[in-house]
Design a protein around this motif. Structure first.
Motif, PDB file in Angstrom:
ATOM      1  N   ALA A  53      34.356  58.496  29.765  1.00  0.00           N
ATOM      2  CA  ALA A  53      34.652  58.444  31.203  1.00  0.00           C
ATOM      3  C   ALA A  53      36.093  58.010  31.462  1.00  0.00           C
ATOM      4  O   ALA A  53      36.778  58.590  32.316  1.00  0.00           O
ATOM      5  CB  ALA A  53      33.681  57.487  31.893  1.00  0.00           C
ATOM      6  N   LEU A  54      36.565  57.025  30.725  1.00  0.00           N
ATOM      7  CA  LEU A  54      37.932  56.560  30.938  1.00  0.00           C
ATOM      8  C   LEU A  54      38.955  57.561  30.429  1.00  0.00           C
ATOM      9  O   LEU A  54      40.060  57.646  30.965  1.00  0.00           O
ATOM     10  CB  LEU A  54      38.124  55.197  30.280  1.00  0.00           C
ATOM     11  N   GLY A  55      38.607  58.330  29.411  1.00  0.00           N
ATOM     12  CA  GLY A  55      39.499  59.393  28.957  1.00  0.00           C
ATOM     13  C   GLY A  55      39.685  60.451  30.031  1.00  0.00           C
ATOM     14  O   GLY A  55      40.785  60.959  30.242  1.00  0.00           O
ATOM     15  N   THR A  68      43.653  49.125  30.059  1.00  0.00           N
ATOM     16  CA  THR A  68      42.902  47.922  29.718  1.00  0.00           C
ATOM     17  C   THR A  68      41.424  48.225  29.562  1.00  0.00           C
ATOM     18  O   THR A  68      40.791  47.789  28.602  1.00  0.00           O
ATOM     19  CB  THR A  68      43.121  46.846  30.803  1.00  0.00           C
ATOM     20  N   ALA A  69      40.870  48.989  30.481  1.00  0.00           N
ATOM     21  CA  ALA A  69      39.450  49.343  30.389  1.00  0.00           C
ATOM     22  C   ALA A  69      39.174  50.203  29.161  1.00  0.00           C
ATOM     23  O   ALA A  69      38.129  50.055  28.514  1.00  0.00           O
ATOM     24  CB  ALA A  69      39.021  50.069  31.656  1.00  0.00           C
ATOM     25  N   THR A  70      40.093  51.083  28.804  1.00  0.00           N
ATOM     26  CA  THR A  70      39.926  51.917  27.622  1.00  0.00           C
ATOM     27  C   THR A  70      39.942  51.065  26.354  1.00  0.00           C
ATOM     28  O   THR A  70      39.139  51.285  25.440  1.00  0.00           O
ATOM     29  CB  THR A  70      41.033  52.983  27.547  1.00  0.00           C
ATOM     30  N   GLY A  75      37.007  48.555  21.916  1.00  0.00           N
ATOM     31  CA  GLY A  75      36.622  47.343  21.197  1.00  0.00           C
ATOM     32  C   GLY A  75      35.112  47.184  21.121  1.00  0.00           C
ATOM     33  O   GLY A  75      34.568  46.778  20.091  1.00  0.00           O
ATOM     34  N   MET A  76      34.431  47.511  22.205  1.00  0.00           N
ATOM     35  CA  MET A  76      32.962  47.443  22.199  1.00  0.00           C
ATOM     36  C   MET A  76      32.375  48.440  21.207  1.00  0.00           C
ATOM     37  O   MET A  76      31.453  48.122  20.455  1.00  0.00           O
ATOM     38  CB  MET A  76      32.404  47.712  23.593  1.00  0.00           C
TER      39      MET A  76
END
Length: 91
Positions: A53-55, A68-70, A75-76
């Motif tokens: 989604a962030l991509g 930052t969200a990516t 990391g998760m």
């Protein structure tokens, strides 16, 4: 003179951003590894969906928040992978 100063400032900002990104990824990865025995499937799902989604969002809107969200989603996802790999060999 101004160009040399601008290049120096850009390099300083780039190194700060890279350092911040690495630290954010490392902290998120460590927290995900610590929480993975309980939440491994949720982390895998959230990390994968978050990266996809962030991509797609990053193609439309660029910015620090998207980056930052990516990094957090990556990391998760990376934090859940050691337990999944271990489970494949233990089972």
């Amino acid at each position: 003179m101004d160009q040399a100063l601008n290049n120096t400032v850009d390099e300083t900002l780039d190194s700060r951003t890279a350092r911040r990104t690495r630290m954010l990824f490392a902290v998120t990865f460590c927290l995900a590894v610590l929480a993975s025995p309980v939440f491994v499937l949720y982390e895998l799902l959230l990390g994968t969906l978050g990266l996809v989604a962030l991509g797609m969002l990053a193609r439309v809107r660029e910015g620090g928040g998207t980056m930052t969200a990516t990094v957090i989603a990556a990391g998760m996802l990376a934090g859940s992978l050691p337990y999944l790999l271990t489970a494949a060999f233990v089972s």
